[in-house]
Design an enzyme around this catalytic site. Structure first.
Site, PDB file in Angstrom:
ATOM      1  CG  ASP A  31      -2.068   0.972   1.099  1.00 46.22           C
ATOM      2  OD1 ASP A  31      -3.220   0.526   0.963  1.00 46.22           O
ATOM      3  OD2 ASP A  31      -1.809   2.204   1.118  1.00 46.22           O
ATOM      4  CG  ASN A  86     -12.185  -0.915   3.799  1.00 43.89           C
ATOM      5  OD1 ASN A  86     -12.528  -1.458   4.848  1.00 43.89           O
ATOM      6  ND2 ASN A  86     -11.063  -0.202   3.705  1.00 43.89           N
ATOM      7  N   GLY A  92     -16.000   2.256   3.580  1.00 47.46           N
ATOM      8  CA  GLY A  92     -14.754   3.014   3.501  1.00 47.46           C
ATOM      9  C   GLY A  92     -13.954   2.747   2.239  1.00 47.46           C
ATOM     10  CD  GLN A  93     -14.747  -0.588  -2.941  1.00 52.37           C
ATOM     11  OE1 GLN A  93     -15.903  -0.896  -2.637  1.00 52.37           O
ATOM     12  NE2 GLN A  93     -14.112  -1.103  -3.975  1.00 52.37           N
ATOM     13  CG  HIS A  99      -8.595  -2.886  -2.562  1.00 54.69           C
ATOM     14  ND1 HIS A  99      -9.518  -2.154  -3.271  1.00 54.69           N
ATOM     15  CD2 HIS A  99      -8.466  -2.258  -1.371  1.00 54.69           C
ATOM     16  CE1 HIS A  99      -9.914  -1.126  -2.550  1.00 54.69           C
ATOM     17  NE2 HIS A  99      -9.297  -1.163  -1.384  1.00 54.69           N
ATOM     18  CG  HIS A 101      -6.818  -2.869   3.041  1.00 53.41           C
ATOM     19  ND1 HIS A 101      -6.110  -1.694   2.865  1.00 53.41           N
ATOM     20  CD2 HIS A 101      -8.049  -2.651   2.492  1.00 53.41           C
ATOM     21  CE1 HIS A 101      -6.886  -0.804   2.250  1.00 53.41           C
ATOM     22  NE2 HIS A 101      -8.055  -1.364   2.017  1.00 53.41           N
TER      23      HIS A 101
HETATM   24  P1  5GP Z   1      -9.793   1.422   0.315  1.00 52.49           P
HETATM   25  O1  5GP Z   1      -9.947   2.695   1.102  1.00 52.49           O
HETATM   26  O2  5GP Z   1     -10.457   1.539  -1.043  1.00 52.49           O
HETATM   27  O3  5GP Z   1     -10.167   0.178   1.041  1.00 52.49           O
HETATM   28  O4  5GP Z   1      -8.232   1.257   0.069  1.00 52.49           O
HETATM   29  C1  5GP Z   1      -7.532   1.831  -0.978  1.00 52.49           C
HETATM   30  C2  5GP Z   1      -6.075   1.722  -0.632  1.00 52.49           C
HETATM   31  O5  5GP Z   1      -5.316   1.949  -1.789  1.00 52.49           O
HETATM   32  C3  5GP Z   1      -5.617   2.760   0.408  1.00 52.49           C
HETATM   33  O6  5GP Z   1      -5.076   2.078   1.535  1.00 52.49           O
HETATM   34  C4  5GP Z   1      -4.584   3.586  -0.341  1.00 52.49           C
HETATM   35  O7  5GP Z   1      -3.498   3.972   0.476  1.00 52.49           O
HETATM   36  C5  5GP Z   1      -4.156   2.657  -1.447  1.00 52.49           C
HETATM   37  N1  5GP Z   1      -3.700   3.320  -2.655  1.00 52.49           N
HETATM   38  C6  5GP Z   1      -4.306   4.350  -3.281  1.00 52.49           C
HETATM   39  N2  5GP Z   1      -3.630   4.698  -4.394  1.00 52.49           N
HETATM   40  C7  5GP Z   1      -2.571   3.840  -4.469  1.00 52.49           C
HETATM   41  C8  5GP Z   1      -1.499   3.691  -5.406  1.00 52.49           C
HETATM   42  O8  5GP Z   1      -1.386   4.418  -6.410  1.00 52.49           O
HETATM   43  N3  5GP Z   1      -0.591   2.718  -5.165  1.00 52.49           N
HETATM   44  C9  5GP Z   1      -0.695   1.895  -4.071  1.00 52.49           C
HETATM   45  N4  5GP Z   1       0.257   0.968  -3.928  1.00 52.49           N
HETATM   46  N5  5GP Z   1      -1.693   2.004  -3.174  1.00 52.49           N
HETATM   47  C10 5GP Z   1      -2.616   2.965  -3.374  1.00 52.49           C
END
Ligand code: 5GP
Ligand code: ZN
Length: 113
Positions: A31, A86, A92-93, A99, A101
């Protein structure tokens, strides 16, 4: 593939990411804003906007298999880890490509925020 999907572009190697592991149908990478000493994202290589969009259990099977392998290979299997998916706004997505985590390296708290 949606042209503007960030994680599709990472899956297609059009955008760089720090890769951790790969299988036939999933990819794992660090991340960009880690919330724990280990914070890896595991995605299906094919585009699904969220868990709700998956057609069957095979997609998450590939994701969870790779998540398990990542935990083993990064040496956190024994201490434990958390896998979070998420889903949707209240979930919180923020990135709309499914994906998981994989968080580890510190004691997680509960309930989540
Ligand atoms: P969500 O909030 O959708 O569950 O998680 C999205 C995740 O993607 C976040 O933890 C954020 O830090 C990560 N993220 C967003 N943009 C990028 C990126 O360009 N590269 C990587 N490696 N992670 C990203
Ligand atoms: Zn995508």
């Amino acid at each position: 593939m949606p042209e503007n999907c960030l994680f599709c572009r990472i899956a297609n190697k059009q955008l760089p990411a720090k890769l951790v592991a790969e299988s036939d149908h999933a990819l794992a990478f660090h991340d960009i804003a880690p919330q724990a000493p280990v914070h890896v994202l595991v995605i299906p290589k094919a585009h699904y906007a969220s868990l709700a969009e998956t057609p069957d259990g095979a997609v998450m099977a590939a994701v969870s298999e790779l998540a398990k392998r990542v935990a083993r290979e990064l040496g956190v299997e024994e201490a434990g880890y958390r896998v979070v998916v998420n889903t949707g706004d209240d979930g919180g997505q923020t990135v709309h490509h499914l994906h998981a985590h994989v968080l580890a390296g510190r004691r997680m708290t509960w309930p989540p925020g």
